[in-house]
Motif scaffolding. Structure first.
Motif, mmCIF file in Angstrom:
data_model
loop_
_atom_site.group_PDB
_atom_site.id
_atom_site.type_symbol
_atom_site.label_atom_id
_atom_site.label_comp_id
_atom_site.label_asym_id
_atom_site.label_seq_id
_atom_site.Cartn_x
_atom_site.Cartn_y
_atom_site.Cartn_z
ATOM 1 N N GLY A 48 30.487 22.836 44.427
ATOM 2 C CA GLY A 48 32.063 22.965 44.537
ATOM 3 C C GLY A 48 32.454 23.686 45.645
ATOM 4 O O GLY A 48 31.538 24.286 46.404
ATOM 5 N N THR A 49 33.661 23.727 46.050
ATOM 6 C CA THR A 49 34.061 24.604 47.132
ATOM 7 C C THR A 49 35.132 25.333 46.763
ATOM 8 O O THR A 49 35.826 25.452 45.726
ATOM 9 N N VAL A 50 34.823 26.930 46.993
ATOM 10 C CA VAL A 50 35.762 28.041 46.861
ATOM 11 C C VAL A 50 37.105 27.836 47.591
ATOM 12 O O VAL A 50 36.642 27.645 48.763
ATOM 13 N N ILE A 51 38.100 28.255 46.986
ATOM 14 C CA ILE A 51 39.470 28.106 47.844
ATOM 15 C C ILE A 51 40.060 29.475 47.703
ATOM 16 O O ILE A 51 40.931 29.617 48.697
ATOM 17 N N ALA A 52 39.622 30.135 46.797
ATOM 18 C CA ALA A 52 40.339 31.543 46.843
ATOM 19 C C ALA A 52 39.711 32.440 46.015
ATOM 20 O O ALA A 52 39.008 32.244 45.343
ATOM 21 N N LEU A 53 39.805 33.602 46.565
ATOM 22 C CA LEU A 53 39.277 34.885 46.022
ATOM 23 C C LEU A 53 40.103 35.928 45.534
ATOM 24 O O LEU A 53 41.016 36.166 46.326
ATOM 25 N N ASP A 54 39.980 36.714 44.155
ATOM 26 C CA ASP A 54 40.904 37.663 44.005
ATOM 27 C C ASP A 54 39.827 38.876 43.420
ATOM 28 O O ASP A 54 39.426 38.935 42.545
ATOM 29 N N ALA A 55 39.436 39.879 44.589
ATOM 30 C CA ALA A 55 38.788 40.774 44.462
ATOM 31 C C ALA A 55 39.136 41.841 43.313
ATOM 32 O O ALA A 55 38.303 42.404 42.587
ATOM 33 N N GLN A 56 40.583 41.804 43.057
ATOM 34 C CA GLN A 56 40.994 42.872 42.189
ATOM 35 C C GLN A 56 40.328 42.285 40.500
ATOM 36 O O GLN A 56 40.112 43.326 40.110
ATOM 37 N N THR A 57 40.553 41.143 40.494
ATOM 38 C CA THR A 57 39.962 40.627 39.029
ATOM 39 C C THR A 57 38.833 39.783 39.079
ATOM 40 O O THR A 57 38.395 39.520 38.026
ATOM 41 N N CYS A 58 37.956 40.123 40.254
ATOM 42 C CA CYS A 58 36.772 39.529 40.410
ATOM 43 C C CYS A 58 36.938 38.109 39.924
ATOM 44 O O CYS A 58 36.036 37.564 38.920
ATOM 45 N N THR A 59 37.672 37.240 40.369
ATOM 46 C CA THR A 59 37.943 35.986 40.110
ATOM 47 C C THR A 59 37.827 34.827 41.326
ATOM 48 O O THR A 59 38.242 35.227 42.499
ATOM 49 N N LEU A 60 36.949 33.899 41.301
ATOM 50 C CA LEU A 60 36.938 32.915 42.363
ATOM 51 C C LEU A 60 37.508 31.606 41.796
ATOM 52 O O LEU A 60 37.423 31.081 40.744
ATOM 53 N N HIS A 61 38.342 31.059 42.551
ATOM 54 C CA HIS A 61 39.196 29.596 42.483
ATOM 55 C C HIS A 61 38.356 28.612 42.971
ATOM 56 O O HIS A 61 38.028 28.752 44.158
#
Lengths: 365, 143
Positions: A48-61
């Motif tokens: 898959g391809t990661v398109i976004a990262l939220d470092a505050q909530t430790c989440t990869l989209h």
């Protein structure tokens, strides 16, 4: 482990050195690890391809809509080759080289006797020139510099490598950039800014890369779109970044270095720190480059130097050159001096005066 | 268990390994603090002859791509190798007349000094990894 390429990690260094020369078929590029390794180590590979990262909530989209949460993550997305921005750059025989798929596309059409135009004089560009020439193609390089690799290797070694290419039939055209690639559904020629028309069957651009950080726009990025990390490769809490995308402190100076082995050094440090260690980069950068059967080794990372001294003649290997600043070795370049360079790879971790380096080199040469 | 005479202790230099061969198995011998160690002779990364590298600060550095291994036990110190250099399951016997080496699966304790003419061994790690035949190694083998 999330990977946008379909196959597990493989040895990318052979693409420009041995795949384009026809010696290693694209499907025989060695994987870094076989499937058993991933299974036995419980490494879950996600395509898959990661398109976004939220470092505050430790989440990869991911592009397919999935989200993944992490306790600790390392960003190792590497770099994306710069594409040509010219009329005709979208013709099917215009290539870049980064992946097995790219190499496969090139080798599908490259045949001995064809005419290849290489745009650029980067390490990838000239390794590809060497490989395609060895595969039997007629190769012309559109170079930005009269002497390649001067910034890294200095003039004498750069001249020697250009001479090696010319002895093997590679043609250089200096400082006349391509303006257009022409052809009706298929590459026919490259037009230069001086009006020259080079007939071509394929065009390969080796004009540098940019950090593949589009998905990480939520992080503060450097001007070159890389991610600034600390000496332990840390970005922020629970997040590390390594390799081509990382600007890291080398001897106190922020540096971004695009070497294969250095990315692996980074990886080992990040992995240890993800497990609670406090390791820093205290190693010596190293890369090798392969031209017409000759391997050139480079150790260190010298932006500038006040002395360059040689043992042997760069035109007639074996030779070794030391770059000095304030009496200390800051980099070394060599061909066919492998034991001495192996010794320096370890010894340069500490400050090494030029004179002492020559004593060590003479003792093992 | 047959003994093979492969080298004299004095043949093993301080600053590099010594390659010896038994059958088609290449082995690199190292001096480590007055003792000997034996490891696979070819780098687990791309198959370079490790005896053509250097021994410095207790590390064996590969001549080709500068992977480094701890001389004591073969542990990986620097990439591009991904694995340790396998300690060969060889039992080195030092005798007055020379170094004998013997394929032996009996675990032996580490240690001893050469002057005591003790049997030395290396920990049995994994099986000898055969590097992929690619690029430079393939070229070397072809020539």
């Amino acid at each position: 482990m999330i990977d946008r390429e379909p196959d597990a990690g493989y040895d990318r260094t052979v693409l420009s050195k041995f795949v384009l020369s026809g010696e290693t078929p694209p499907q025989q590029i060695p994987p870094l690890r076989d499937d058993d390794f991933y299974r036995e180590q419980h490494v879950n590979r996600v395509s898959g391809t990661v398109i976004a990262l939220d470092a505050q909530t430790c989440t990869l989209h991911l592009a397919d809509g999935r989200t993944l949460n992490y306790s600790a993550a390392v960003l190792a997305t590497g770099a994306t080759p710069n594409a040509l921005e010219l009329p005709g750059a979208d013709l099917p025989q215009v290539f870049v080289l980064r992946s097995r798929a790219h190499a496969g596309q090139i080798m599908k059409i490259a045949r001995p006797g064809q005419r290849a135009v290489i745009i650029g004089d980067s390490f990838i560009a000239l390794e590809c020139a060497s490989a395609l020439r060895q595969h039997g193609l007629d190769v012309t390089v559109l170079a930005r510099h009269a002497i390649p690799f001067v910034a890294q290797f200095g003039e004498a070694v750069g001249k020697a490598i250009r001479a090696l290419h010319e002895e093997n039939g590679v043609k250089f055209i200096i400082d006349h950039p391509a303006r257009e690639i022409t052809g009706d559904g298929k590459v026919e020629a490259v037009l230069l800014d001086n009006g020259l028309r080079l007939s071509a069957d394929l065009v390969l651009a080796g004009i540098g890369v940019r950090p593949a950080t589009e998905a990480f726009a939520s992080l503060p990025l450097e001007n070159d779109q890389s991610i600034r990390v600390d000496a332990g490769m840390g970005v922020t809490d629970n997040l590390w970044a390594i390799g081509d995308i990382a600007t890291f402190p080398l001897n106190g100076q922020p540096r971004r270095i695009e070497h294969w082995r250095l990315a692996q050094q980074h990886a080992r440090i990040a992995a240890a720190n993800m497990l609670g260690a406090d390791e820093h980069y205290l190693d010596v950068p190293y890369f090798w480059t392969w031209h017409f059967g000759r391997n050139y080794d480079y150790l260190g990372h010298a932006g500038q130097w006040d002395a360059i001294e040689f043992m042997g003649d760069p035109e007639q290997p074996p030779f070794i050159g030391l770059f000095g600043a304030n009496g200390l070795v800051v980099a070394a370049v060599a061909c066919e001096q492998e034991r001495a360079m192996a010794l320096l790879a370890e010894r340069m971790k500490q400050p090494l005066p030029m004179e002492e380096a020559w004593r060590l080199i003479r003792a093992v040469s | 268990m047959s003994l093979h005479r492969v080298a004299r202790f004095a043949d093993v230099a301080q600053d590099r390994g010594l390659e010896v061969q038994i059958g088609d198995c290449k082995i690199v011998l190292l001096r480590v603090a007055g003792q000997l160690r034996a490891f696979q002779g070819e780098c687990p990364h791309a198959g370079a002859p490790l005896a053509e590298g250097a021994l410095c600060h207790g590390r064996l550095i590969c001549p080709w791509h500068k992977a480094a291994f701890r001389a004591e036990d073969g542990a990986l110190c620097e990439p591009p190798a991904l694995d340790a250099s396998s300690g060969i399951r060889w039992n080195c016997v030092v005798m007055k007349s020379g170094l004998m080496i013997n394929h032996c699966r009996i675990p032996m304790s580490l240690g001893g000094t050469i002057s005591e003419a003790l049997s030395l061994s290396v920990p049995a790690l994994q099986e000898r990894r055969v590097p992929p035949l690619c690029g430079r190694k393939a070229l070397a083998d072809r020539s």
